[in-house]
Enzyme design. Structure first.
Site, PDB file in Angstrom:
ATOM      1  N   LYS A  43     -26.316  36.343  -1.701  1.00 32.70           N
ATOM      2  CA  LYS A  43     -24.688  36.407  -1.753  1.00 32.70           C
ATOM      3  C   LYS A  43     -23.986  35.025  -0.672  1.00 32.70           C
ATOM      4  O   LYS A  43     -23.189  34.387  -1.181  1.00 32.70           O
ATOM      5  CB  LYS A  43     -24.061  37.491  -1.197  1.00 32.70           C
ATOM      6  N   ASP A  49     -16.506  43.037  -2.920  1.00 32.32           N
ATOM      7  CA  ASP A  49     -17.095  44.174  -2.100  1.00 32.32           C
ATOM      8  C   ASP A  49     -15.890  44.665  -1.413  1.00 32.32           C
ATOM      9  O   ASP A  49     -15.966  46.035  -1.121  1.00 32.32           O
ATOM     10  CB  ASP A  49     -18.208  43.604  -1.017  1.00 32.32           C
TER      11      ASP A  49
END
Ligand code: ATR
Length: 265
Positions: free
Chosen positions: A66, A101
């Protein structure tokens, strides 16, 4: 031609994302495919470049790429910039990086679990990438307070410092209870471990939320022992996927049947 999407990670075999996006595509009638790609630990950028060359339109990114995806993106959404990490890429001439997220966590808490965060006291456990990604979206819900507790206190202080007066930091022995919501964003559950938390943080009305999904964690067991309600991160997983899907395809899938079918398997 069918539009291609993928999730990149290492490991990736366990990923539920292909199943989730296939369900969304069926439900919304989108002509797209979605596959799991195991990128070599030192070859994430190359794998993404190969996928784009093969006609890839977008991708999700999971552990451990990420932060690398954040650096790879040519452009970043505001929320990805604040999260310091990217879980969603869109290939459209250049590479756009986004992070869904935090929005996924907030959607799961407020819409699926019917737990509004306005005026609530939130305890976020952990100060790594997973925690950082959700701080800003949690603050946008206007809680009464947000405390970050971490094993290594300096990391909690560093993270809290990015968000000014709204967020405070402490170690596990400095937590001042109680809280309405306790969110476990540490990697402890992955290792089957329990962060040494004081039980007083939980009351009968506390919601204990573990970002991990797929098994009952020591954290959730501990919270239940002290009377709290509990939830795992499956809803967050499906909601972050829905947010990515909506960004790519312009239609918002219905998450409830997808969460229900994953729970049933
Ligand atoms: P991620 O991207 O998953 O957040 P990370 O950046 O390595 O991964 O952060 C892992 C987090 O889990 C950290 O907050 C870490 O605490 P430290 O900063 O003190 O290392 C926390 N963590 C990992 N194992 C833990 C354990 N057994 N007990 C408590 N905290 C743990």
């Amino acid at each position: 031609m069918t539009d291609r999407y993928a999730v990149f990670g290492h490991p990736i075999a366990h990923s539920k994302s292909p199943q989730i996006h296939a369900a969304f595509a069926r439900q919304t009638g989108q002509d797209m495919s979605y596959e799991a790609i195991l990128a070599p630990l030192d070859g994430f950028a190359g794998s993404v470049a190969d996928f784009i060359a093969a006609g890839g339109r977008g991708a999700n990114v999971t552990v451990p790429f990420k932060e690398e995806a954040f650096r790879l993106a040519d452009r970043l959404s505001a929320r990805a910039r604040r999260a310091g990490a990217v879980n969603t890429l869109t290939f459209d001439g250049d590479i756009l990086g986004d992070n869904t997220d935090g929005a996924g966590l907030v959607a799961d808490l407020t819409r699926n679990l019917h737990f509004p965060l306005v005026g609530k006291r939130i305890l976020l456990i952990g100060a790594g990438g997973a925690a950082r990604g959700v701080v800003e979206p949690l603050l946008e819900q206007q809680p009464a307070g947000l405390v970050i507790a971490n094993r290594t206190v300096s990391r909690a202080q560093e993270l809290a410092g990015l968000f000014g007066r709204d967020v405070s930091a402490c170690g596990f022995d400095g937590i001042e209870p109680p809280f309405d919501v306790v969110i476990n964003a540490t990697a402890a559950s992955l290792a089957g471990e329990l962060p040494p938390l004081p039980p007083e943080i939980f009351t009968a009305t506390t919601l204990a939320y573990d970002m991990m999904y797929g098994r009952d964690t020591p954290f959730l067991g501990f919270a239940r022992t002290y009377g709290a309600c509990t939830a795992d991160g499956l809803g967050m997983l499906v909601e972050q996927a829905a947010e990515a899907f909506c960004g790519w395809r312009g239609v918002r899938p219905d998450t409830a049947p997808v969460i229900a079918s994953l729970r049933a398997t």
